[in-house]
Design a protein around this motif. Structure first.
Motif, mmCIF file in Angstrom:
data_model
loop_
_atom_site.group_PDB
_atom_site.id
_atom_site.type_symbol
_atom_site.label_atom_id
_atom_site.label_comp_id
_atom_site.label_asym_id
_atom_site.label_seq_id
_atom_site.Cartn_x
_atom_site.Cartn_y
_atom_site.Cartn_z
ATOM 1 N N GLY A 120 28.194 7.354 16.864
ATOM 2 C CA GLY A 120 28.534 8.516 17.687
ATOM 3 C C GLY A 120 29.762 9.238 17.156
ATOM 4 N N ASP A 121 30.764 8.477 16.684
ATOM 5 C CA ASP A 121 31.970 9.087 16.109
ATOM 6 C C ASP A 121 31.627 9.894 14.873
ATOM 7 N N THR A 122 30.780 9.337 14.027
ATOM 8 C CA THR A 122 30.387 10.041 12.807
ATOM 9 C C THR A 122 29.634 11.311 13.157
ATOM 10 N N GLY A 123 28.784 11.239 14.163
ATOM 11 C CA GLY A 123 28.056 12.428 14.592
ATOM 12 C C GLY A 123 28.968 13.535 15.070
ATOM 13 N N LEU A 124 30.069 13.157 15.701
ATOM 14 C CA LEU A 124 31.002 14.163 16.208
ATOM 15 C C LEU A 124 31.855 14.790 15.113
ATOM 16 N N THR A 125 32.013 14.124 13.985
ATOM 17 C CA THR A 125 32.870 14.659 12.935
ATOM 18 C C THR A 125 32.115 15.280 11.766
ATOM 19 N N CYS A 126 30.808 15.081 11.683
ATOM 20 C CA CYS A 126 30.080 15.538 10.496
ATOM 21 C C CYS A 126 30.156 17.043 10.296
ATOM 22 N N GLU A 127 30.095 17.819 11.350
ATOM 23 C CA GLU A 127 30.122 19.282 11.187
ATOM 24 C C GLU A 127 31.440 19.746 10.583
ATOM 25 N N GLN A 128 32.568 19.248 11.115
ATOM 26 C CA GLN A 128 33.853 19.668 10.557
ATOM 27 C C GLN A 128 34.015 19.180 9.125
ATOM 28 N N MET A 129 33.466 18.013 8.820
ATOM 29 C CA MET A 129 33.558 17.517 7.440
ATOM 30 C C MET A 129 32.778 18.409 6.488
ATOM 31 N N LEU A 130 31.631 18.887 6.920
ATOM 32 C CA LEU A 130 30.838 19.764 6.062
ATOM 33 C C LEU A 130 31.481 21.140 5.913
ATOM 34 N N TYR A 131 32.261 21.577 6.884
ATOM 35 C CA TYR A 131 33.026 22.826 6.741
ATOM 36 C C TYR A 131 34.176 22.641 5.750
ATOM 37 N N ASN A 132 34.830 21.495 5.801
ATOM 38 C CA ASN A 132 36.035 21.258 5.007
ATOM 39 C C ASN A 132 35.781 20.669 3.625
ATOM 40 N N PHE A 133 34.698 19.918 3.477
ATOM 41 C CA PHE A 133 34.473 19.166 2.242
ATOM 42 C C PHE A 133 33.024 19.283 1.788
ATOM 43 N N GLY A 134 32.806 19.025 0.513
ATOM 44 C CA GLY A 134 31.456 18.885 -0.014
ATOM 45 C C GLY A 134 30.971 17.472 0.284
ATOM 46 N N ALA A 135 30.536 17.229 1.504
ATOM 47 C CA ALA A 135 30.188 15.878 1.960
ATOM 48 C C ALA A 135 28.689 15.703 2.177
ATOM 49 N N GLU A 136 27.880 16.571 1.591
ATOM 50 C CA GLU A 136 26.432 16.485 1.811
ATOM 51 C C GLU A 136 25.857 15.150 1.351
ATOM 52 N N GLN A 137 26.242 14.679 0.175
ATOM 53 C CA GLN A 137 25.718 13.407 -0.325
ATOM 54 C C GLN A 137 26.190 12.237 0.536
ATOM 55 N N PHE A 138 27.422 12.319 0.995
ATOM 56 C CA PHE A 138 27.966 11.291 1.872
ATOM 57 C C PHE A 138 27.100 11.149 3.122
ATOM 58 N N PHE A 139 26.761 12.288 3.760
ATOM 59 C CA PHE A 139 25.970 12.224 4.991
ATOM 60 C C PHE A 139 24.506 11.912 4.730
ATOM 61 N N ALA A 140 23.977 12.312 3.589
ATOM 62 C CA ALA A 140 22.610 11.914 3.250
ATOM 63 C C ALA A 140 22.540 10.391 3.123
ATOM 64 N N LYS A 141 23.560 9.783 2.502
ATOM 65 C CA LYS A 141 23.622 8.325 2.384
ATOM 66 C C LYS A 141 23.812 7.692 3.762
ATOM 67 N N TRP A 142 24.685 8.272 4.595
ATOM 68 C CA TRP A 142 24.919 7.737 5.932
ATOM 69 C C TRP A 142 23.625 7.749 6.743
ATOM 70 N N MET A 143 22.849 8.839 6.626
ATOM 71 C CA MET A 143 21.576 8.916 7.346
ATOM 72 C C MET A 143 20.599 7.850 6.819
ATOM 73 N N GLN A 144 20.620 7.595 5.506
ATOM 74 C CA GLN A 144 19.779 6.530 4.947
ATOM 75 C C GLN A 144 20.212 5.176 5.501
ATOM 76 N N ASP A 145 21.524 4.936 5.555
ATOM 77 C CA ASP A 145 22.038 3.684 6.130
ATOM 78 C C ASP A 145 21.598 3.536 7.584
ATOM 79 N N LEU A 146 21.619 4.623 8.323
ATOM 80 C CA LEU A 146 21.190 4.586 9.728
ATOM 81 C C LEU A 146 19.696 4.250 9.810
ATOM 82 N N ARG A 147 18.880 4.882 8.968
ATOM 83 C CA ARG A 147 17.441 4.566 8.957
ATOM 84 C C ARG A 147 17.212 3.097 8.583
ATOM 85 N N ASP A 148 17.971 2.605 7.608
ATOM 86 C CA ASP A 148 17.824 1.209 7.185
ATOM 87 C C ASP A 148 18.233 0.230 8.285
#
Length: 136
Positions: free
Chosen positions: A59-87
């Motif tokens: 839930g914490d990660t979900g609340l911060t992902c939007e601001q991280m994508l505004y501030n940083f090139g974090a697309e790969q980070f969140f794609a991996k996080w979503m894979q970890d969540l699916r796993d």
């Protein structure tokens, strides 16, 4: 002595998207805290805080992902996080409240509480790539 001690601060090497600054000191302070928390809490995954928790509370990660994508090139980070969540999804379909938790993710959470929907939406809005929706 103290001169022999070397300290390192480790975090993901996110590319900065730019600089945000206003004439309002409070807003600038909030922005500074948001950027500082990312650099303090991201090393392979999003930790809850810099000292006690190294689990990735979804839930914490979900609340911060939007601001991280505004501030940083974090697309790969969140794609991996979503894979970890699916796993980490349980056989019955439920999701853990935390990734990489010592007790296997603690309790389970509904999909909206995991941050998954927020992250999928933020990733899609940041990239326009429909695959993030299809994969998740």
């Amino acid at each position: 002595g103290l001169e022999d001690i070397e300290a390192w601060a480790l975090c993901n090497d996110f590319e900065d998207r730019g600089v945000f600054h206003t004439s309002d000191a409070v807003i600038n302070g909030v922005q500074h805290m948001a950027v500082s928390s990312v650099t303090a809490c991201c090393l392979n995954t999003m930790a809850s805080d810099t000292v006690r928790e190294k689990s990735s509370w979804t839930g914490d990660t979900g609340l911060t992902c939007e601001q991280m994508l505004y501030n940083f090139g974090a697309e790969q980070f969140f794609a991996k996080w979503m894979q970890d969540l699916r796993d980490s999804q349980r056989p019955g379909g439920s999701m853990p409240c935390a990734l990489f938790h010592p007790r296997g993710g603690g309790t389970t959470a509904s999909l909206d509480r995991t941050g998954a929907i927020r992250c999928m939406g933020a990733l899609y809005m940041a990239t326009g790539d429909i695959r993030v929706l299809a994969e998740n």
